[in-house]
Design an enzyme around this catalytic site. Structure first.
Site, PDB file in Angstrom:
ATOM      1  N   ALA A 182       0.812  -1.216   0.000  1.00  0.00           N
ATOM      2  CA  ALA A 182       0.000   0.000   0.000  1.00  0.00           C
ATOM      3  C   ALA A 182       0.847   1.268   0.000  1.00  0.00           C
ATOM      4  CB  ALA A 182      -0.941  -0.004   1.206  1.00  0.00           C
ATOM      5  N   THR A 183       2.013   1.239   0.609  1.00  0.00           N
ATOM      6  CA  THR A 183       2.865   2.434   0.602  1.00  0.00           C
ATOM      7  C   THR A 183       3.239   2.779  -0.832  1.00  0.00           C
ATOM      8  OG1 THR A 183       3.717   2.197   2.836  1.00  0.00           O
ATOM      9  CG2 THR A 183       5.128   3.335   1.273  1.00  0.00           C
TER      10      THR A 183
ATOM     11  N   ASN B  35      -6.180   3.602  10.226  1.00  0.00           N
ATOM     12  CA  ASN B  35      -5.391   2.499  10.777  1.00  0.00           C
ATOM     13  C   ASN B  35      -5.298   2.505  12.295  1.00  0.00           C
ATOM     14  OD1 ASN B  35      -3.954   4.884   9.829  1.00  0.00           O
ATOM     15  ND2 ASN B  35      -2.137   3.957  10.705  1.00  0.00           N
TER      16      ASN B  35
ATOM     17  N   GLN C 274      -6.923  -0.653   5.225  1.00  0.00           N
ATOM     18  CA  GLN C 274      -7.535  -1.272   6.399  1.00  0.00           C
ATOM     19  C   GLN C 274      -8.939  -1.804   6.108  1.00  0.00           C
ATOM     20  OE1 GLN C 274      -6.122  -1.785   9.350  1.00  0.00           O
ATOM     21  NE2 GLN C 274      -4.257  -0.590   9.062  1.00  0.00           N
TER      22      GLN C 274
ATOM     23  N   HIS D 259      -1.181  -8.097   3.036  1.00  0.00           N
ATOM     24  CA  HIS D 259      -0.831  -8.583   4.380  1.00  0.00           C
ATOM     25  C   HIS D 259      -1.761  -8.082   5.489  1.00  0.00           C
ATOM     26  CE1 HIS D 259       1.169  -5.147   6.470  1.00  0.00           C
ATOM     27  NE2 HIS D 259       1.205  -4.674   5.241  1.00  0.00           N
TER      28      HIS D 259
ATOM     29  N   CYS E 153       7.426   6.577  23.683  1.00  0.00           N
ATOM     30  CA  CYS E 153       8.267   7.131  24.731  1.00  0.00           C
ATOM     31  C   CYS E 153       9.708   6.824  24.410  1.00  0.00           C
ATOM     32  CB  CYS E 153       7.878   6.559  26.087  1.00  0.00           C
ATOM     33  SG  CYS E 153       9.026   6.968  27.395  1.00  0.00           S
TER      34      CYS E 153
END
Lengths: 404, 137
Positions: free
Chosen positions: A74-75, A154, A182, A204, A328
């Site tokens: 998809a990218t 997503n 998605q 995927h 974080c």
């Protein structure tokens, strides 16, 4: 006996369905030919398999197989759609409209295009993560060439009003692209009914293999073209060169076929399990659902457990694999930009966990997860200074926090 | 990223969670970090008449490394004099817990919390607050 750890991060990737895997295996060892080899049986067999899979892939979005451009995922599809349209339609205009909660593959491709002279409007979403069709209508200008709005988010699972946006774009003669990564395989998607001109999706996320995806490029009313972003042998109607990933494509096709057959029953089953999980977790004090409650994928929920930090929480539920909107690390103390775009306080964004169920998720796993998360949240709140302050009625906003 | 065994141990069995009476002259409280950064530590020390830290407690909102850093700090503080406590360096915490580079800020925050608690104690007892180095994050 329940098998640990439990995988509930299915918006990141899904396990390959064994039926998909079985379909792929011969193409590694026996039928390994290049689909572009026209001179021998190895090539013919590969081509035949690709043609068949392409039909399966097209069918799940109501497209014609000639409209499917195979990519690596998809990218790549998103990049090809945006950059390919920008180049192909430069004479028509340079204005793009998209949304602030899109995936980075859209936002960063837009930033790249801005450097090349594109003008991009990034529309904000409401507190529920939804975009209003009227916002898009107001943003369309004479030089607008493309609107790109994701089908389902997503992080939240929120489903955008794609059909209405598609109709609006058609009315204004503007191309409409949707990143449906998605959504495809989880909810019905129909490029004709939704007036979609370009659509990105990938194997995927729907129990297929990684490394293969597709871009739907409409061929009629209007005929859409994108400029290739990779030069080479002119595969995929000249829009995407490169030897076809035959095994991947076969797996993608099978994954689409299974999803088409099972989507309805599976969606209903997952919605019940997801709601069970969600309702149980929202029973806890100061737990909040992120995103629109109704317009949502059936297998996804995103919840903030206030006064508990997401990464710390994930460590406490190490038997359940999930993902958090909190990052974080010294490189990034910024919580999820998607959650921040809903107007969530940073502390709530830091406290969020995304649960993504799958075809393989069982009720036992959901029961285990409910207990595990509840215990961990309670334990961490006992050691949270913010929880103590909240319980004492201290307004956290009244405190002057040290710079950090 | 995988956590070290010591981080997991402190996270799973945190030492000295709790709250001391912040109104007491014997108690120094340090509250550092910010909710929007994803970590807040509150560290408290109780100093005896002999100048020795006889009790240390913490509460932390943050990731596992932040919780472990503050838990370890309370362990180290007990039995130390104020001067000895001031010598605790964040890099010792990094080493002890085998913190990866992206988690070094958790140890810095713990060191800041120790110093903030000591300063609170000093001010309560009529002493000048110490000039603190600007933390490196």
């Amino acid at each position: 006996m329940i098998k640990l750890p439990i995988y509930l991060d299915n918006n990141s990737t899904t396990k390959c369905d064994p039926r998909v895997f079985a379909e792929m295996t011969p193409f590694f060892l026996e039928d390994f030919g290049n689909a572009a080899s026209k001179s021998h049986a190895f090539g013919w067999k590969a081509e035949e398999a690709v043609d068949y899979a392409r039909e399966q892939i097209a069918k799940i979005i109501g497209a014609n197989s000639k409209e499917i451009i195979i990519t690596s995922g998809a990218t790549e599809s998103n990049n090809l759609a945006l950059k390919g349209v920008f180049e192909m339609y430069a004479a028509k205009g340079n204005h793009f409209i998209t949304v602030s909660t899109e995936h980075k593959a859209i936002l960063d491709a837009c930033k790249h295009l801005e450097k090349l002279g594109a003008e991009v409007t990034y529309l904000p979403v409401g507190e529920d993560g939804m975009i209003q069709v009227s916002q898009i209508k107001e943003a369309i200008k004479p030089n607008t060439v493309l609107v790109s709005v994701m089908y389902a988010n997503n992080e939240l699972g929120v489903i955008q009003p794609v059909r209405e946006i598609g109709a609006l774009c058609k009315e204004h003669g503007v191309l409409f692209h949707t990143d449906a990564t998605q959504a495809v395989g989880k909810i019905p998607v129909d490029v004709l009914a939704d007036h979609i001109d370009l659509l990105s999706f990938t194997a995927h996320k729907m129990y297929g293999p990684k490394g293969v995806g597709a871009l739907y490029v409409r061929r009629k009313n209007p005929r859409v073209k994108v400029t290739a972003q990779m030069d080479g042998g002119g595969h995929e109607r000249g829009m995407r060169s490169g030897t076809l990933n035959v095994t991947g494509i076969v797996g993608f096709g099978k994954a689409c076929e299974i999803a088409m057959q099972e989507m309805e029953a599976e969606g209903a089953r997952l919605r019940i399990l997801r709601d069970k999980l969600e309702n149980a977790l929202l029973q806890m004090e100061e737990a909040y659902l992120n995103g629109h409650k109704e317009h949502r994928l059936p297998h996804t929920t995103n919840i903030s457990f206030k006064y508990v930090e997401g990464e710390g929480l994930m460590m406490g539920i190490k038997d359940v694999a999930v993902s958090s909107g909190s990052a974080c690390t010294s490189a990034s103390l910024e919580p999820s930009y998607v959650l921040k775009n809903l107007g969530l306080d940073d502390e709530l964004a830091h406290s969020s966990i995304r649960f993504g169920l799958s075809r393989f998720t069982t009720e036992e796993e959901i029961d285990f997860t409910i207990k595990c998360v509840t215990d961990a949240v309670n334990k961490l709140r006992e050691m949270s200074p913010l929880w103590e302050m909240f319980k004492e009625g201290i307004d956290l906003k009244s405190i002057e926090w040290s710079e950090h | 990223m995988a956590y070290s065994e010591k981080v997991i141990d402190h996270y799973t069995n945190p030492r000295n969670i709790g709250t001391l009476d912040k109104a007491s002259a014997q108690v120094g409280t340090g509250l550092v970090g910010a909710p929007e950064c994803g970590d807040v530590m509150r560290l408290q020390i109780q100093v005896g008449e002999n100048g020795i830290i006889e009790e240390a407690k913490f509460k932390t909102f943050g990731c596992g490394s932040a919780i472990a850093s503050s838990s370890l700090a309370t362990e180290w503080l007990k039995g130390k004099t104020i001067d000895q406590a001031l010598e605790i360096d964040n890099m010792e915490i990094v080493e002890e817990l085998a913190l990866p580079p992206v988690k070094i800020h958790c140890s810095v925050l713990a060191e800041d919390a120790i110093k903030a608690a000591i300063n609170d104690y000093r001010v309560k007892n009529g002493l000048e607050p110490l000039e603190l180095e600007k933390s490196h994050h």
